[in-house]
Motif scaffolding. Structure first.
Motif, mmCIF file in Angstrom:
data_model
loop_
_atom_site.group_PDB
_atom_site.id
_atom_site.type_symbol
_atom_site.label_atom_id
_atom_site.label_comp_id
_atom_site.label_asym_id
_atom_site.label_seq_id
_atom_site.Cartn_x
_atom_site.Cartn_y
_atom_site.Cartn_z
ATOM 1 N N ILE A 182 0.795 -1.363 -0.048
ATOM 2 C CA ILE A 182 -0.054 -0.178 -0.057
ATOM 3 C C ILE A 182 0.556 1.544 0.030
ATOM 4 O O ILE A 182 0.101 2.466 -0.359
ATOM 5 C CB ILE A 182 -1.152 -0.309 0.910
ATOM 6 C CG1 ILE A 182 -2.117 -0.932 1.253
ATOM 7 C CG2 ILE A 182 -1.299 1.437 1.449
ATOM 8 C CD1 ILE A 182 -3.196 -0.996 2.045
ATOM 9 N N ASN A 207 -1.283 6.079 -6.500
ATOM 10 C CA ASN A 207 -2.776 6.116 -6.662
ATOM 11 C C ASN A 207 -2.690 5.956 -7.823
ATOM 12 O O ASN A 207 -2.084 6.802 -8.367
ATOM 13 C CB ASN A 207 -3.320 7.502 -5.801
ATOM 14 C CG ASN A 207 -3.524 6.894 -4.649
ATOM 15 O OD1 ASN A 207 -3.062 7.821 -3.894
ATOM 16 N ND2 ASN A 207 -4.602 6.364 -4.150
ATOM 17 N N PHE A 228 -5.809 2.526 -4.852
ATOM 18 C CA PHE A 228 -5.239 1.906 -3.843
ATOM 19 C C PHE A 228 -4.349 2.385 -3.413
ATOM 20 O O PHE A 228 -3.599 2.626 -5.388
ATOM 21 C CB PHE A 228 -5.088 0.616 -4.736
ATOM 22 C CG PHE A 228 -4.886 -0.264 -3.606
ATOM 23 C CD1 PHE A 228 -5.114 -0.887 -2.564
ATOM 24 C CD2 PHE A 228 -3.710 -0.856 -3.893
ATOM 25 C CE1 PHE A 228 -4.064 -1.825 -1.967
ATOM 26 C CE2 PHE A 228 -2.321 -1.310 -3.363
ATOM 27 C CZ PHE A 228 -3.229 -2.013 -2.486
ATOM 28 N N ASN A 259 -7.547 1.412 2.527
ATOM 29 C CA ASN A 259 -7.243 -0.306 2.026
ATOM 30 C C ASN A 259 -6.789 -0.734 2.515
ATOM 31 O O ASN A 259 -6.828 -2.184 2.126
ATOM 32 C CB ASN A 259 -5.944 0.561 1.405
ATOM 33 C CG ASN A 259 -6.649 1.471 0.264
ATOM 34 O OD1 ASN A 259 -6.759 0.803 -0.639
ATOM 35 N ND2 ASN A 259 -5.429 2.399 0.430
#
Length: 138
Positions: free
Chosen positions: A42, A47, A56, A87
């Motif tokens: 992450i 993005n 995400f 997320n």
């Protein structure tokens, strides 16, 4: 009473994917290791980088050359916290702190989190390179 079944934490591919030659399988991560790896994925994903999941990730790249003053660091910490809350539903983010290593061009982002249901606390340190691809004198 201890929770022994942790299958709800999931199983996923290791990142980057590692394939075994002996039986042509991919290395898999399970339980807490899968959650830990997910946090790293992450934080290192921009993005919009994943076409099917445009929201995400954690949009840290625009801040690579920012001055590391208190407002900038606070903004980066908020971006990280929001990205993890949005997320990664398996964790509760307890605290995010940062340490700027100015001479090395690194902002260490320390994420303290708790895995939901097991109430087990963990720590993740993400090295965000402030002055990436520059010649920093040592």
């Amino acid at each position: 009473m201890a929770i022994t079944d942790r299958s709800f934490l999931g199983t996923g591919w290791s990142f980057p994917p590692t394939f075994r030659r002996d039986n042509t399988t991919v290395d898999m991560l399970v339980n807490e290791a899968d959650v830990y790896s997910s946090i790293g994925i992450i934080l290192s994903t921009i993005n919009g980088e994943r076409v099917m999941l445009p929201t995400f990730g954690c949009n840290l790249q625009p801040h690579v050359f920012d001055q590391m003053d208190t407002p900038s660091i606070a903004m980066i910490e908020k971006i990280v916290k929001d990205a993890l809350i949005y997320n990664e539903p398996r964790i509760i983010v307890e605290e995010i702190t940062s340490t700027a290593l100015q001479n090395e061009g690194i902002l260490e982002i320390n994420v303290k989190y708790k895995i939901i249901t097991t109430n087990t606390r963990y720590n993740y340190v993400y090295p965000f390179y402030i002055k990436e691809a520059t010649n920093i004198a040592t």
